[in-house]
Scaffold this motif. Structure first.
Motif, PDB file in Angstrom:
ATOM      1  N   ILE A   1       8.015 -41.923   5.600  1.00  0.00           N
ATOM      2  CA  ILE A   1       7.314 -43.122   6.054  1.00  0.00           C
ATOM      3  C   ILE A   1       6.368 -43.615   4.963  1.00  0.00           C
ATOM      4  O   ILE A   1       6.245 -44.815   4.695  1.00  0.00           O
TER       5      ILE A   1
ATOM      6  N   CYS B   1       4.300 -40.295  14.100  1.00  0.00           N
ATOM      7  CA  CYS B   1       4.571 -39.034  14.776  1.00  0.00           C
ATOM      8  C   CYS B   1       4.761 -37.911  13.765  1.00  0.00           C
ATOM      9  O   CYS B   1       4.612 -36.751  14.080  1.00  0.00           O
ATOM     10  N   SER B   2       5.171 -38.257  12.556  1.00  0.00           N
ATOM     11  CA  SER B   2       5.424 -37.334  11.451  1.00  0.00           C
ATOM     12  C   SER B   2       6.738 -36.563  11.559  1.00  0.00           C
ATOM     13  O   SER B   2       6.979 -35.647  10.784  1.00  0.00           O
TER      14      SER B   2
ATOM     15  N   CYS C   1       6.202 -47.981  13.185  1.00  0.00           N
ATOM     16  CA  CYS C   1       5.853 -46.561  13.086  1.00  0.00           C
ATOM     17  C   CYS C   1       4.725 -46.163  14.037  1.00  0.00           C
ATOM     18  O   CYS C   1       3.701 -46.812  14.104  1.00  0.00           O
ATOM     19  N   ILE C   2       4.957 -45.083  14.787  1.00  0.00           N
ATOM     20  CA  ILE C   2       3.915 -44.572  15.678  1.00  0.00           C
ATOM     21  C   ILE C   2       3.283 -43.294  15.113  1.00  0.00           C
ATOM     22  O   ILE C   2       2.609 -42.564  15.824  1.00  0.00           O
TER      23      ILE C   2
ATOM     24  N   CYS D   1      13.661 -40.565  13.821  1.00  0.00           N
ATOM     25  CA  CYS D   1      12.586 -41.526  14.085  1.00  0.00           C
ATOM     26  C   CYS D   1      12.633 -42.047  15.523  1.00  0.00           C
ATOM     27  O   CYS D   1      13.625 -42.629  15.933  1.00  0.00           O
ATOM     28  N   PRO D   2      11.556 -41.830  16.281  1.00  0.00           N
ATOM     29  CA  PRO D   2      11.582 -42.197  17.701  1.00  0.00           C
ATOM     30  C   PRO D   2      11.604 -43.710  17.926  1.00  0.00           C
ATOM     31  O   PRO D   2      11.893 -44.148  19.033  1.00  0.00           O
TER      32      PRO D   2
ATOM     33  N   CYS E   1       9.591 -37.603  10.676  1.00  0.00           N
ATOM     34  CA  CYS E   1      10.398 -37.833   9.464  1.00  0.00           C
ATOM     35  C   CYS E   1       9.949 -36.932   8.317  1.00  0.00           C
ATOM     36  O   CYS E   1      10.740 -36.564   7.455  1.00  0.00           O
TER      37      CYS E   1
HETATM   38  S1  SF4 Z   1       9.567 -40.635  12.334  1.00  0.00           S
HETATM   39 FE1  SF4 Z   1       8.282 -41.286  10.602  1.00  0.00          FE
HETATM   40  S2  SF4 Z   1       8.603 -43.483  10.516  1.00  0.00           S
HETATM   41 FE2  SF4 Z   1       9.375 -42.865  12.521  1.00  0.00          FE
HETATM   42  S3  SF4 Z   1       7.604 -43.142  13.867  1.00  0.00           S
HETATM   43 FE3  SF4 Z   1       7.544 -41.040  13.167  1.00  0.00          FE
HETATM   44  S4  SF4 Z   1       6.176 -41.084  11.366  1.00  0.00           S
HETATM   45 FE4  SF4 Z   1       6.818 -43.186  11.776  1.00  0.00          FE
END
Ligand code: SF4
Lengths: 485, 226
Positions: free
Chosen positions: A347, A321-322, A318-319, A380-381, A324
């Protein structure tokens, strides 16, 4: 409107997701704010991603690189340590929150800092650094606008990226008037922002110690990176003579060049921009430029437990990114506070229970905070298969309940289904066979990408939830075929 | 005290490494990190014609609410002078390496030279800063600073409220991967700090309304010279 949520990382019992969600659902203002926000970000993100013809290739590379890192994390950490040393920085290893807090407080004390400036870092929230520092007589000033608002209000955040998403402008204006003594303040966002700028500028210029989290750290060069929008990150990492960075051990990327993947994935997934306003990369200390002392704190705090679970392991990709969160129908309706954790949304539903350990009623409920629609996986990236991990964790929760719990609950359909799944999960060969069988037998059941009803014993379980089809090839399968075994 | 601290930290280090090795028991002993395949199917380079790339860069910078103008090399001084007059810039921070020929006669240059570095307060009280850059990235409208010639240390482009940045046409690259390839040397050999700037700072923290200019220069202007 004030929401005080007990959090999953505290010792006491936290409420279950259902209990907290009921409270959030009753709050119309909160739901309106979250709904407005997630919808706006969702649309913009889709546009930003569409612009890149090679988005799927970038996601794959991101996933591959993270997989490589997790499988060889010990080597990469040692390489990072050496690179940072060479570049004139200090490296500290900490097993848990207590050690992390201790070392950061000691560094601040060594420099006689009564006040430190902080740039948003969920890792420091995870260890409750601010509270710890306060007990040690050190005030931690949050400088990210949303965090700053949350800190003034004495609350916890409700969104990784937009922590004050549950507060509207009138509420913020009132707060600034009360806490900053700001007069003649309108409720225009630009006026409110300017009030914070003026107040915080003084703090930046006086601070002896800055504290930040990390978005990435490069094993090869020792370069670390902070991705941000407001410039408070640049302030915190450039102006104070001493800089402390707390990072989870999973934040490593192998080489400098690998930024070419992550710096394309993160901004578009996160704020839906081609590039975020400011990104700082630095390598140890630079003569005559920025801090004279740089400390990198490498923190485990439950991460190696996640690493040990070969299905849960991908959670560490997980990076933050939010993306999800913004596509999650459950998050949209309940908001972040229902998760009782610094890591909300899909997440959070997989990360929190793994970080604190299975077997606590509050966090054990989190893997159930999902309809398994699979939207989180699609955006999800770094291609974390969140539904897969959710199901896996439900299995672990059920198994745990059965090991320790009485007869109660054993007969509800979910438990029966879970027991079957759990037995399957516990044996790798069985699990692989089951996954294959599921893939082969699932397609007549799949409708518009989701499985609505499972056959046999699993039927009771899908009654309440849609299950995403299992991917064509799992990593393990693929790995095996690759090695020709 | 130092000794105690060291012992404590070292043992945490050993333990974490051990935990990792236990956790990754499933990874075959002989597997090297490079053995884990990474598919690099994404684009590494943009083959668009130069002029198109420059236009694309200008467009993308403009979208971030930064002002962009294009001038010839010979018209640079005039453009800088005009911009400073429009903005009423009188005290301009100038990092080492900015060509003398760029400086308007109308401004007082605050020089940040080794030996006589400007204080944070002087930077804070200045009207703005004039810099060159290391690169421009067309794909994202990003200006890259690498603390090299004409850019100076990081605080110079952080504390003043206004940043005027000159990008030469030949400094513009197409895609993000090209930028990281170009910067590799400065980072690996000299450990230079790198800053990506894509528009002025911004926040959407209050009801998701975008506000330009939080910390750092609230106004960014870019002059493309060629
Ligand atoms: S989409 Fe969610 S799980 Fe995937 S990197 Fe972004 S915050 Fe993490």
């Amino acid at each position: 409107m004030t929401i005080e949520a007990p959090d999953a990382f505290s010792k006491g019992r936290t409420p279950t997701f259902e209990e907290s969600a009921r409270e959030s659902l009753a709050n119309a203002q909160l739901r309106r704010n979250i709904g407005k926000a997630t919808q706006a970000i969702r649309t913009r993100r889709a546009q930003a991603v569409e612009e890149l013809p090679d988005w799927e290739e970038l996601r794959q590379a991101g996933y591959d690189l993270k997989t490589r890192v997790m499988r060889h994390l010990d080597e990469y950490l040692l390489q990072l340590e050496e690179s940072v040393h060479k570049a004139g920085g200090h490296v500290h290893w900490v097993r848990d929150a207590t050690e992390a807090n201790r070392i950061i407080a000691d560094i601040a004390k060594n420099h006689e800092a009564k006040e430190v400036v902080k740039v948003k870092s969920i890792a420091t929230d995870e260890i409750k650094l601010n509270e710890f520092l306060e007990e040690e007589g050190i005030k931690a000033v949050e400088t990210d606008l949303a965090e700053f608002i949350i800190q003034l209000a004495g609350e916890i955040s409700s969104h990784i990226l937009v922590p004050a998403i549950h507060k509207n402008r009138a509420e913020i204006r009132e707060l600034f008037i009360k806490k900053l003594g700001a007069e003649d303040l309108s409720d225009e966002p630009s006026d409110l922002t300017n009030a914070a700028r003026l107040y915080l500028r003084e703090k930046f210029l006086q601070a002896k110690v800055g504290i930040s989290g990390a978005n990435f750290a490069v094993a090869e060069t020792g370069t670390v990176c902070v991705v941000e929008s407001e410039g408070n990150g640049r302030m915190c990492t450039t102006l104070p003579p001493v800089l402390v960075m707390l990072m989870g051990i999973e934040k490593i990327i192998p080489t400098w060049q690998d930024f070419e993947v992550f710096m394309q994935l993160l901004p578009r997934s996160s704020t839906a921009e081609r590039m975020n306003p400011y990104t700082s990369f630095w390598t140890g200390v630079s003569e005559g430029d920025g801090p004279k002392e740089f400390h990198l704190v490498l923190m485990d705090n439950g991460r190696t437990e996640i690493l040990a679970d070969d299905i849960g392991r991908q959670t560490l990709n997980c990076i933050r990114c939010s993306a999800c969160l913004n596509v999650c129908p459950v998050y949209e309706r309940t908001g972040g506070h229902a998760y009782n954790s610094v890591y909300p949304g899909p997440i959070g539903a997989i990360l929190t229970p793994q970080l604190v350990g299975i077997g606590r009623p509050g966090t054990d409920s989190l893997p159930y905070a999902s309809s398994l629609c699979g939207a989180c996986y699609d955006v999800c990236p770094v291609k974390i298969n969140i539904p897969e991990v959710l199901i896996h964790l439900r299995g672990r929760v059920v198994r745990h309940r059965q090991d320790g719990g009485g007869l109660k609950g054993k007969l509800d359909p979910e438990n029966v289904a879970m027991r079957t799944m759990a037995r399957t999960f516990s044996d790798r060969r069985l699990y692989e066979a089951a996954q294959k069988a599921a893939r082969i037998s699932q397609w007549p059941l799949a409708r518009s990408g989701a499985i609505h009803r499972l056959p046999g014993k699993l039927a009771g379980w899908t009654e309440a939830r849609d299950l995403k089809p299992i991917p064509e090839q799992t990593f393990r399968e693929w790995w095996k075929s690759r090695n020709g075994s | 005290m130092v000794e105690v601290e060291k012992r404590f930290v070292t043992s945490a280090r050993e333990e974490i490494l051990q935990r990792i090795r236990r956790a990754t028991y499933d990874v075959p002993k002989e597997e090297r990190p490079e053995d884990v395949p990474v598919e690099c199917g994404y684009r590494k380079k943009d083959d668009a014609p130069r002029e198109e790339m420059i236009e694309h860069f200008a467009e993308n910078v403009t979208e971030y609410e930064a002002t962009v103008r294009r001038v010839s090399e010979a018209g640079l001084k005039e453009a800088i002078t005009q911009t400073c007059q429009e903005r009423d810039i009188r005290r301009l921070v100038v990092p080492p390496g900015v060509p003398e020929g760029w400086l308007p006669d109308s401004v007082e240059a605050l020089r940040d030279d080794t030996g006589t570095l400007l204080t944070n307060q002087e930077l804070d009280e200045s009207d703005g800063v004039l810099t060159g850059c290391a690169l421009g990235i067309a794909q994202t409208g990003t200006i890259v600073l690498d603390a090299g010639e004409g850019q100076g240390r990081r605080a110079l482009t952080l504390l003043p409220d206004y940043h005027l940045c000159v990008v030469r046409e030949e400094q513009i690259v197409g895609l993000v991967p090209q930028a990281f390839a170009w910067l590799a040397d400065a980072v690996k050999r000299e450990g230079r700090a790198v800053t990506f700037i894509s528009g002025p700072s911004a926040t959407s923290d209050i009801e998701l309304d975008r506000v330009e200019g939080v910390h750092g220069p609230r106004t960014l202007e870019v002059i493309i010279a060629g």
